[in-house]
Design a protein around this motif. Sequence first.
Motif, short mmCIF file in Angstrom:
data_model
loop_
_atom_site.label_atom_id
_atom_site.label_comp_id
_atom_site.label_asym_id
_atom_site.label_seq_id
_atom_site.Cartn_x
_atom_site.Cartn_y
_atom_site.Cartn_z
N ARG A 57 0.85 -1.20 0.00
CA ARG A 57 0.00 0.00 0.00
C ARG A 57 0.88 1.24 0.00
O ARG A 57 1.87 1.31 0.73
CB ARG A 57 -0.91 0.05 1.24
N ARG A 58 0.49 2.23 -0.76
CA ARG A 58 1.21 3.49 -0.74
C ARG A 58 0.25 4.65 -0.93
O ARG A 58 -0.74 4.56 -1.67
CB ARG A 58 2.31 3.53 -1.79
N VAL A 59 0.53 5.73 -0.23
CA VAL A 59 -0.30 6.93 -0.27
C VAL A 59 0.51 8.04 -0.90
O VAL A 59 1.63 8.33 -0.46
CB VAL A 59 -0.75 7.34 1.14
N LYS A 60 -0.04 8.66 -1.93
CA LYS A 60 0.66 9.74 -2.62
C LYS A 60 0.04 11.07 -2.21
O LYS A 60 -1.08 11.39 -2.61
CB LYS A 60 0.58 9.54 -4.13
N LEU A 61 0.77 11.82 -1.39
CA LEU A 61 0.31 13.13 -0.95
C LEU A 61 0.68 14.18 -2.00
O LEU A 61 1.78 14.18 -2.53
CB LEU A 61 0.93 13.49 0.40
N THR A 62 -0.26 15.06 -2.30
CA THR A 62 -0.06 16.02 -3.38
C THR A 62 -0.25 17.47 -2.95
O THR A 62 0.15 18.38 -3.68
CB THR A 62 -1.04 15.72 -4.53
N CYS A 63 -0.89 17.70 -1.81
CA CYS A 63 -1.18 19.08 -1.39
C CYS A 63 -0.01 19.69 -0.64
O CYS A 63 0.67 19.03 0.15
CB CYS A 63 -2.42 19.10 -0.50
N ASN A 64 0.21 20.97 -0.88
CA ASN A 64 1.24 21.71 -0.16
C ASN A 64 0.68 22.13 1.20
O ASN A 64 -0.23 22.95 1.28
CB ASN A 64 1.65 22.93 -0.97
N ARG A 65 1.24 21.58 2.26
CA ARG A 65 0.73 21.86 3.59
C ARG A 65 1.71 22.68 4.44
O ARG A 65 1.41 23.01 5.57
CB ARG A 65 0.42 20.55 4.33
N LEU B 293 4.41 29.10 -4.38
CA LEU B 293 5.20 29.25 -5.61
C LEU B 293 6.34 28.23 -5.66
O LEU B 293 6.56 27.59 -6.69
CB LEU B 293 5.74 30.67 -5.71
N SER B 294 7.05 28.07 -4.56
CA SER B 294 8.15 27.10 -4.53
C SER B 294 7.62 25.69 -4.73
O SER B 294 8.24 24.87 -5.43
CB SER B 294 8.90 27.20 -3.19
N PHE B 295 6.49 25.38 -4.12
CA PHE B 295 5.92 24.04 -4.26
C PHE B 295 5.49 23.78 -5.70
O PHE B 295 5.71 22.70 -6.24
CB PHE B 295 4.72 23.89 -3.32
N ALA B 296 4.88 24.78 -6.35
CA ALA B 296 4.46 24.63 -7.74
C ALA B 296 5.66 24.44 -8.66
O ALA B 296 5.63 23.63 -9.59
CB ALA B 296 3.64 25.86 -8.17
N THR B 297 6.74 25.17 -8.38
CA THR B 297 7.96 25.01 -9.17
C THR B 297 8.53 23.62 -9.02
O THR B 297 8.96 22.97 -9.98
CB THR B 297 9.01 26.06 -8.74
#
Length: 289
Positions: free
Chosen positions: A199-207, A212-216
């Motif tokens: 099982r693996r969980v893929k986290l995608t949200c910037n918390r 801007l840095s996260f989007a880059t």
Amino acid sequence: EHYFPGGKFRFARRFQDIEDFQKTFNKDDVDENAAQTQAFVEKMRGKSFAFEAPAGTGKTFIGRAIVDDDWTEHKRMQNTKFDSDEEEQKARGERYLFVAPTNQAKNLLDDKAMTFDHLQGRLRDPRRLTRWAKSLRVVYADEVSMMQAEHWEVLNVLKHNSPTLRFILAGDWMQHDPVGYDGPSFQGSYIYGQLVDWRRVKLTCNRRGDALSFATNKAVRAKSKIDLAQFLPRESYTCLNITRTHKTRKAVISEVGKLHVADLLVANPNAPSFDVITYSRPLNLARQL
């Protein structure tokens, strides 16, 4: 398709991919974030799994929430009560293992976290190891992409001695390989899959980080057409030794500077002879002694 690192035998086994429990993240909506986090914690209760996500997505935060929930459930099921917080923290520390390949990662995990090098010292006594492994409830390992072969073997030994032990592994497989390591990657390995029950969980949200840095970071990871070379200097020279900016190094240099040369020589009578004038700078003097 997965494999045994370094081996030729390959086999088919798919991971169960669990999507991020939050499609969007609003740091100001505290109640909604807490509700969604709790729903995810309850969904994964009692399960082993892996977090695969870049920095800033909340792997460590959610991992701690899962361990806290497991401890609460354990106390409820066992109807356990403690006379003091110190007694409870001691009992809790005996049930959960936080481990990481580096000191920096270990320090961010938990007060009782340890490095793999420290953990390996506990594996020398087989009888003690079996008792200890069976007393654990959860093993949380961070920075799995930085783990070397012997680190994976440590987790495998714990799993072998306690098959019901729960593993939560967190890391970012798009990070650099461990320093000085030229072995195979464990991303698709059997040992990785069987530790987390595939099982693996893929986290995608910037918390955590700025948007801007996260989007880059996401754009670079997605192998977009951004030419990173245009942002890099062709040549760069500096005379600054950045180690001298560290607060501990500054304190050491300051203390050494207060000492007299003769005092240093008395403290280390076996030090090689040298010209005091040549090595008059405190840092060089300390190195020479």
